[in-house]
Design an enzyme around this catalytic site. Sequence first.
Site, PDB file in Angstrom:
ATOM      1  CE  LYS A 155      -3.548  -2.173   2.737  1.00 60.43           C
ATOM      2  NZ  LYS A 155      -4.624  -1.994   1.956  1.00 60.43           N
ATOM      3  NE  ARG A 208     -10.562  -9.595  -2.201  1.00 59.55           N
ATOM      4  CZ  ARG A 208     -10.868  -8.302  -3.215  1.00 59.55           C
ATOM      5  NH1 ARG A 208     -11.434  -8.856  -3.844  1.00 59.55           N
ATOM      6  NH2 ARG A 208     -11.503  -7.134  -2.063  1.00 59.55           N
TER       7      ARG A 208
END
Length: 499
Positions: free
Chosen positions: A280, A354
Amino acid sequence: MEISAQQGDITQQQADCVVVNLFEGMTAPKGGTGALDQALGGAISRLIWSGDFSGEAGKTALLYAGSETPAPRVLVVGLGKPEAFDLHAARQASAVAAKAIAGLRGVKTYATVLHGAGLGGLETAAAAQALAEGALLALYRPPQYKREASEIGPESCVVVEFDAEKLPAIQAGLETGKAIAAGVNSARNYVSEPPNVLYPAEFAERAIAMAEATGLSWSVLGKREMRELGMGLALAVSRGSAHKPRLVILEHAPDAAADQPPLVLVGKGITFDTGGISIKPSENMWYMKDDMSGAAAVIGAMEAIARLNLPRRVIGLAICVENMPDGKAYRPGDILTGITGKTTEIISTDAEGRLVLADALGYAARYEPAAVVDLATLTGAIGVALGRQAAGLFANDEALLNALLVASERSGERLWPMPMYDEYADEIKSDMAEVKNSGGRTSGVSSSAKFIEHFTEGYPWAHLDIASMVWTDADANPVNPKGATGYGVRLLVELANAL
């Protein structure tokens, strides 16, 4: 803060402050507010007539009494328009009052009327629950690492009711509100902690301590057990971290419901998310300590469910890992196999939530559940779609979806149904595996939900994308002070109570 109830006259309470209320547009105070107005020689009426206070929601007025009442201060809190009043408004009014009192020097005790159980039309127990929740949530303070002492708010609150027959309902409502607020504030504590303090093993230890204190059954799976189960997706996410993964399993099973198909709650617990190899941007990366908010909500909800001893079987699963980049970290392009045996192509290591959910949801199937709900700070895109006003709701079962919407309405934790069209699954088709973990920026919210659905088989399932709801940078909402919100706990407790 301690909250209790007693029968009595609000005008005669020995406290540092007395709290009453007023609906917007009301020209003559009624009930406890009217009685106090008379005791004060019409001071509240004069406040209304002057135009300085109208009863607008979120507003308060402070009056100072002389010898007319035992309490030296009177706080009038606005309830807003009568036609718009509901449980959420009652909760907000209590929070506004508590925060106003916390700002008064020397106020350690306050007495209050119940908000909305009279003209507001709320059931007595529900109004009492809302009052306790609002006050305790508003007064929350995160764990402190400062050397100087933090400010301390009021120590006690007494709900005063003139009608003795209503007292048992008030006391029951207060106990419910206190149990739920304790769960919310526990979740806030998890999210607030710095990532060097709260990592997967520490998260598990705190969950165990809570379970033993409240009577929940528990077990914790570590790296070896997860490998034996074939949880290759969650293990891959954890590979780049020095902290080993944990799957925390909590169970509430009253004797009468011991054999009941359970409601299973699953929480994403990325205790810190760098994005892994797909790292990130450094700006604001510190926020990623909140990437375990789904797991925190599940543990907080299980605490509240245990304290309330709800009459249904509930299982909480918190899948906890840290996503870091090093020489052992998983990579874009890898193909992984999880607990269900299905293969996944990795497009982005920053789409890690996920993956851990896929293994946790695969594990949930062993319980033959009545329903499964997962919570995850899954996508930044959900905030673009819904802002900070609601979490995204995705479901493969209409009855479960509707039950969640009802729970949302009662808890005040908003949900908004999002589409689950089959076409979203086309975006996560892989040329080499059964599915890929990212379909790109376009429709990322729904395609990520379709990815998770790929690993849910044989049970009703709902996914809550709570990414925009778990942290607030300002005291914009009286119930949610700046910082972690504990979003999801109240919602899950309402759901468990209703199913």
